[in-house]
Write a protein that holds these residues in place. Structure first.
Motif, mmCIF file in Angstrom:
data_model
loop_
_atom_site.group_PDB
_atom_site.id
_atom_site.type_symbol
_atom_site.label_atom_id
_atom_site.label_comp_id
_atom_site.label_asym_id
_atom_site.label_seq_id
_atom_site.Cartn_x
_atom_site.Cartn_y
_atom_site.Cartn_z
ATOM 1 N N LEU A 16 -21.717 27.329 -19.585
ATOM 2 C CA LEU A 16 -22.471 26.862 -20.740
ATOM 3 C C LEU A 16 -23.659 27.741 -21.034
ATOM 4 N N ILE A 17 -24.116 28.487 -20.036
ATOM 5 C CA ILE A 17 -25.373 29.183 -20.205
ATOM 6 C C ILE A 17 -25.122 30.571 -20.741
ATOM 7 N N SER A 18 -25.678 30.879 -21.875
ATOM 8 C CA SER A 18 -25.426 32.147 -22.527
ATOM 9 C C SER A 18 -26.196 33.268 -21.866
ATOM 10 N N SER A 19 -25.607 34.461 -21.857
ATOM 11 C CA SER A 19 -26.273 35.615 -21.281
ATOM 12 C C SER A 19 -27.253 36.264 -22.248
ATOM 13 N N ASP A 40 -24.006 45.537 -16.038
ATOM 14 C CA ASP A 40 -25.460 45.404 -16.154
ATOM 15 C C ASP A 40 -26.000 44.174 -15.430
ATOM 16 N N ASN A 41 -25.189 43.131 -15.276
ATOM 17 C CA ASN A 41 -25.735 41.927 -14.663
ATOM 18 C C ASN A 41 -25.054 41.545 -13.346
ATOM 19 N N TYR A 42 -24.128 42.362 -12.860
ATOM 20 C CA TYR A 42 -23.474 42.123 -11.575
ATOM 21 C C TYR A 42 -24.488 42.298 -10.448
ATOM 22 N N PRO A 43 -24.540 41.451 -9.390
ATOM 23 C CA PRO A 43 -23.596 40.366 -9.103
ATOM 24 C C PRO A 43 -23.923 39.053 -9.815
ATOM 25 N N GLY A 48 -31.084 34.491 -12.768
ATOM 26 C CA GLY A 48 -30.199 33.508 -12.162
ATOM 27 C C GLY A 48 -30.300 33.572 -10.650
ATOM 28 N N GLY A 49 -29.242 33.181 -9.968
ATOM 29 C CA GLY A 49 -29.251 33.181 -8.516
ATOM 30 C C GLY A 49 -27.854 33.338 -7.964
ATOM 31 N N GLN A 146 -33.515 25.956 -2.829
ATOM 32 C CA GLN A 146 -34.006 24.630 -3.207
ATOM 33 C C GLN A 146 -33.867 24.399 -4.710
ATOM 34 N N GLN A 147 -34.043 25.440 -5.483
ATOM 35 C CA GLN A 147 -33.873 25.319 -6.929
ATOM 36 C C GLN A 147 -32.426 24.980 -7.260
ATOM 37 N N THR A 148 -31.481 25.641 -6.604
ATOM 38 C CA THR A 148 -30.070 25.371 -6.858
ATOM 39 C C THR A 148 -29.700 23.955 -6.431
ATOM 40 N N ILE A 149 -30.191 23.540 -5.273
ATOM 41 C CA ILE A 149 -29.944 22.165 -4.843
ATOM 42 C C ILE A 149 -30.562 21.191 -5.848
ATOM 43 N N GLY A 150 -31.754 21.524 -6.356
ATOM 44 C CA GLY A 150 -32.393 20.684 -7.363
ATOM 45 C C GLY A 150 -31.560 20.575 -8.619
#
Length: 513
Positions: A16-19, A40-43, A48-49, A146-150
């Motif tokens: 859903l999240i646009s690049s 350009d954005n790999y990995p 992001g994370g 913690q952000q991802t878990i959140g």
């Protein structure tokens, strides 16, 4: 589990999240599959994370037919006094007739879809949390973990909030299961246990999510979204002090305001505005008309012919909603799309002449808030699959604060918040339209706040839950002609019989079904 395989894929999933940041109709131009990896954005894209691949599947599910489309529209809006099924008399059959005027069938495919759809989100959230906590192949700092878990706990909390309001007692699944089939035989937890779990998840999310994301990740869950949903969780339980506190955290965050005109909020150029606390992201292009979008708007689109063959024509504003507006309230025209008649010509917000009722369309009214722009309808598709779904608006948060403050006896604070919504609504209108509410009487102010929620959030999927928590569902539904509603049964959907059968009787049916 070695995840290098996933990182080497150029596309991990439809996300859903646009690049790239989109504004207005620009989001439809040169649309690539959202979530694509490039050299350009790999990995993973900057901002992001490394655990994004697991959480993005949740965002994808938000657009799915089983989560925020057919069953969702039926259970949250068509069941209310503000909307009717619409379309032709026999369209939808017994399943939808039960949603429109009770009782909902225990064999309802739509109730079953909601059950599996929202529990599916829970499953993906639990998997994401497991990967963060257990996958040693992914290197990440503790803050990102913690952000991802959140983020996962935000969606798990939201999914359970939907489930508990829809079904009451549901199974509480707080971890990834070794065998997915185990999910079928878990006993239901009490409503109190579910709400405690939701509160814990959303409080954790609020403490660990960012106030905002990098602009390339517009639409991801934020601290404001967590506190806003948390305010509604508390409000639903009558926890006024906690609801007030959670709403104030959103209101003082500096991220949101009421500057966006009401008429603009629901169009493409109003997506992700300062009014938006959380909305489901969708997009489309002339070559990818549905895959990255959602059928939400299409189900509610005008049911006509030719250029007006926009959808099923379901979820139409009711007579009693139409009658509830104060004289000259500008929000009425942005909410109710009137068909033309033999004697009256009516127009869309885009100045299009509406087809005539009853000769050209089966209903006199449609939901104006889901109508996409004619330019995009002519260049992409009639079904408006690109329209975002507003889950939580800032005005909703302000009205939640007003309600909580009034119940706490904070009359001035409640009235000020309420009048800020009315001030935005009357902006640009003639003098005397929607005057400020001046009462100091708590009960009178309570009714004014309830009225304002109905009008401000009309057709936005809060009304049924509101009248249930206020204890006035029977009264309001009877007045709307939905006289089959029975207290003690119809506040909740039935537990799907298909799920009871799969559980071999472990799941228990709700009272009255």
């Amino acid at each position: 589990m070695n995840t290098n395989y996933f990182y080497k894929k150029y596309v991990i999933a439809i996300l859903l999240i646009s690049s790239t940041i989109f504004t207005g109709c620009e989001k439809f131009l040169d649309t690539q599959p959202q979530g694509s990896y490039t050299l350009d954005n790999y990995p993973y894209p900057q901002g992001g994370g490394p655990f994004d691949e697991f959480i993005f599947g949740v965002y994808d599910d938000l657009r799915s037919y089983s989560v925020h489309v057919d069953g969702f529209i039926n259970a949250t809006s068509i069941r209310s006094d503000d909307a009717d099924k619409g379309s032709t008399a026999n369209d939808g059959g017994a399943d939808v007739f039960g949603m429109d005027n009770f009782p909902v069938l225990t064999t309802s495919g739509r109730a079953n879809a909601l059950w599996t759809g929202f529990l599916g989100i829970v499953t993906k959230c639990n998997e994401a949390i497991y990967q963060v906590e257990s996958n040693d192949d992914i290197v990440s700092d503790e803050e990102i973990k913690q952000q991802t878990i959140g983020e996962a706990r935000f969606f798990r909390g939201y999914a359970y909030f939907m489930l508990v309001r829809l079904f009451g007692r549901v199974p509480l699944i707080d971890k990834m299961l070794d065998d997915p089939a185990q999910q079928l035989n878990i006993r239901q937890n009490s409503v109190a246990e579910i709400y405690k779990f939701i509160e814990d998840d959303l409080n954790f999310a609020a403490a660990n999510l960012p106030l905002s994301w990098d602009e390339r990740f517009i639409g991801r869950a934020t601290q404001g979204a967590a506190n806003g949903i948390l305010a509604k969780v508390y409000l639903t339980q009558g926890k006024w002090a906690q609801a007030s506190s959670a709403a104030q955290k959103v209101m003082t965050s500096g991220q949101y305001d009421l500057t966006t005109d009401y008429a603009k909020i629901f169009g493409e150029d109003g997506e992700n505005s300062s009014e938006s606390v959380f909305e489901v992201q969708a997009t489309a292009s002339p070559t990818v008309t549905q895959t990255n979008g959602t059928q939400y708007a299409s189900i509610q689109g005008v049911r006509g012919a030719g250029n007006w063959n926009l959808g099923w024509g379901w979820n139409v504003p009711s007579d009693v909603l139409e009658a509830a507006y104060e004289p000259e309230d500008p929000r009425k025209a942005r909410t109710i799309l009137y068909s033309s008649t033999n004697t009256t010509e009516n127009f869309t917000i885009y100045s299009e002449l509406m087809p005539r009722y009853p000769s050209d369309v089966p209903n006199p009214r449609y939901n104006h808030k889901v109508l996409g722009s004619p330019n995009l309808r002519n260049t992409i598709s009639r079904g408006c699959w690109w329209m975002n779904i507003r889950i939580l608006r800032y005005a909703d948060v302000v009205l939640m604060y007003a309600e909580a403050a009034n119940e706490l006896g904070q009359t001035e604070e409640a009235r000020t918040a309420l009048n800020s919504i009315r001030a935005r609504a009357r902006r640009g209108a003639a003098e005397g339209i929607l005057p400020d509410v001046a009462t100091n009487n708590q009960n009178t102010l309570r009714n004014a706040i309830r009225h304002e929620r109905r009008i401000e959030l009309a057709m936005e999927h809060d009304r049924f839950f509101d009248i249930v928590r206020w204890g006035i569902a029977k009264q309001m539904l009877d007045a709307a002609g939905k006289t089959n509603f029975r207290i003690g049964r119809d506040e909740l959907l039935p537990i799907p019989q298909a799920q009871i059968d799969l559980s071999k009787g472990v799941l228990e049916q709700n009272p009255g079904y």
